[in-house]
Design a protein around this motif. Sequence first.
Motif, short mmCIF file in Angstrom:
data_model
loop_
_atom_site.label_atom_id
_atom_site.label_comp_id
_atom_site.label_asym_id
_atom_site.label_seq_id
_atom_site.Cartn_x
_atom_site.Cartn_y
_atom_site.Cartn_z
N HIS A 91 83.33 100.12 34.61
CA HIS A 91 81.96 100.60 34.76
C HIS A 91 81.14 99.51 35.43
CE1 HIS A 91 83.02 103.71 31.75
NE2 HIS A 91 83.65 102.72 31.16
N VAL A 92 80.12 99.91 36.18
CA VAL A 92 79.20 98.95 36.77
C VAL A 92 77.98 98.85 35.86
CG1 VAL A 92 77.73 98.43 38.74
CG2 VAL A 92 79.99 99.41 39.11
N ALA A 93 77.70 97.62 35.41
CA ALA A 93 76.57 97.39 34.52
C ALA A 93 75.60 96.42 35.20
CB ALA A 93 77.05 96.81 33.19
N PRO A 94 74.54 96.92 35.84
CA PRO A 94 73.62 96.03 36.55
C PRO A 94 72.76 95.21 35.58
CG PRO A 94 72.83 98.30 36.63
CD PRO A 94 74.18 98.33 35.98
N VAL A 95 72.59 93.93 35.87
CA VAL A 95 71.72 93.05 35.10
C VAL A 95 70.73 92.41 36.07
CG1 VAL A 95 71.59 90.99 33.66
CG2 VAL A 95 73.50 92.57 33.38
N ASP A 96 69.48 92.86 36.00
CA ASP A 96 68.43 92.38 36.89
C ASP A 96 68.85 92.52 38.36
OD1 ASP A 96 65.96 91.34 37.58
OD2 ASP A 96 66.69 89.26 37.56
N GLY A 97 69.45 93.66 38.67
CA GLY A 97 69.85 93.93 40.05
C GLY A 97 71.21 93.40 40.43
N LEU A 98 71.83 92.60 39.54
CA LEU A 98 73.15 92.05 39.83
C LEU A 98 74.22 92.99 39.27
CD1 LEU A 98 74.95 89.68 40.81
CD2 LEU A 98 74.77 88.74 38.49
N PRO A 99 75.04 93.62 40.14
CA PRO A 99 76.06 94.56 39.63
C PRO A 99 77.23 93.80 39.00
CG PRO A 99 76.22 94.36 42.01
CD PRO A 99 75.04 93.53 41.60
N LEU A 100 77.45 94.03 37.73
CA LEU A 100 78.56 93.41 37.01
C LEU A 100 79.58 94.47 36.65
CD1 LEU A 100 76.58 91.07 34.58
CD2 LEU A 100 77.59 90.50 36.78
N LEU A 101 80.84 94.13 36.75
CA LEU A 101 81.92 95.05 36.43
C LEU A 101 82.20 94.95 34.93
CD1 LEU A 101 83.76 97.04 37.92
CD2 LEU A 101 85.48 95.24 38.04
N ARG A 102 81.95 96.03 34.22
CA ARG A 102 82.15 96.05 32.77
C ARG A 102 83.50 96.69 32.46
NH1 ARG A 102 80.64 99.82 28.79
NH2 ARG A 102 79.46 100.99 30.35
N LEU A 103 84.31 96.00 31.70
CA LEU A 103 85.65 96.47 31.35
C LEU A 103 85.68 96.84 29.88
CD1 LEU A 103 88.63 96.83 32.21
CD2 LEU A 103 89.01 94.45 31.54
#
Length: 490
Positions: A273-285
């Motif tokens: 899943h993509v979990a954005p943090v303050d506009g930064l897209p992080l890949l959540r596993l």
Amino acid sequence: MSSGVDFTVSIEGAVPRPRAGAAHSPSVTARPSSRRWQRRLAQITLATDLAVIALVSAIATVIGGWGLGPAAQFNLVAAALVLAGLVAYRAWERGVLGHGADEFNRVLRGTAAAAVVLALAGMALKVDDVRPWVFGVIPATAGGLLLGRYGVRRVLHRARRDARCMSSVLVVGTDAAIADLVARTRRVPHHGWTVVAACTSTGVGQIDGVPVVGDLDDVARHVHELGIEVVAVAPTPGWTPKRLHSLAWDLEGAGVELVVDPGLMEVTGPRLHVAPVDGLPLLRLTEPRWGGPARIAKNLFDRTAAALLVLLLAPVFLTLAVLIMRDGGPVFYRQERIGRAGRTFRMIKFRSMVVNADQQVAQLAATNEGAGPLFKMKRDPRVTRVGGFLRRLSLDELPQLFNVIGGSMSLVGPRPPLQREVATYTEDALRKLLVRPGMTGLWQVNGRSDLTWEESVRLDLRYVENWSPALDVSILWKTVGAVFRGRGAY
């Protein structure tokens, strides 16, 4: 194609022209655009779905008119809800059409949502009985949709085996990463990718027959010159996020798909899943689903289906038992295998070898053709005449249904290993023991004994990491074809 449906389209004028003054790479031929066949695939899938929904609705209406089923008043409502469910779950999104279990997952979720909405609406509006639609019409529609999409996919995969309906790919990365992706795309052409060029830090040479057309700064230029449709970026030293962002900007408006390998081997589908943090897209596993309601449902389905299969196949069991008895010795062969969490169990098979086959392994060790710790021989002298027939069609494995009923195995799962094999397992291979072993699995539908040890482990881990009900259904369906083809069955 024999099915009468052809995805081949005219490609004249579909290849983007190089920019003025740009030198075209002499070792790479520009490939036709895939956009037209992709549009046609989406149109054919939509038409197939609409035809199925209309057909099921018409059949339900006719049966209701005969007094043998539900009245017709809710058939249009059920059809509209199914369509809404498919739209809500993006079942016609081009990225999922033609490959992977996600396409079938979306169809199942969309039709299940339609059934739930209809049931709740019936309760709220105090409609006398909506059960025929919730438990009859909509499930029948779901089954028809899955069959229709499977038929479309078969036609598409047949075209791809003939190198049609493919997307051209340029890979960015190290030599090892590029070679790995090239090998994967050649092993599974039905995915629809053909690697035609690569860009590396050196920018010279060839990798497994794929020309290196430039270095890491030449990617955007070669994409436009060669009409590339997919750019695959593998983990690369020196490839910074800013550089990747710049490439994405350079490709804007060109209709090019940019894919990035996150470096998470064999983890796909619902776990990412993509979990954005303050506009930064992080890949959540997320964690694999090894327990909970979904696994309870799988266990219940396994045992129920296995019990029904034993009843249906009772005449086959009896016939095979008589044939084996004529060879002398016991009908069944029991062997200790390692199951979930490292627990041992006795796996049951029809005997396909001579009685003292286990004692002959040491004598035959020099002729072993198995991969890794496996012992396999294409022409094993221990196999009986009847056993050869059983093994070709995997009939010797039918008694494992009793293991499934007893809970030591599943219908689908990793291959059940021997203790001596587990003793050689690396840390990654040990993850196979997190789930119950299966009668069939990705290893069975992808070549069985013809696979290398690394490929076998990779497929089992892919199943462990990405299990879903739709994946089980897909493997069970493919198992039928794999059994009749007999590839790798020895």
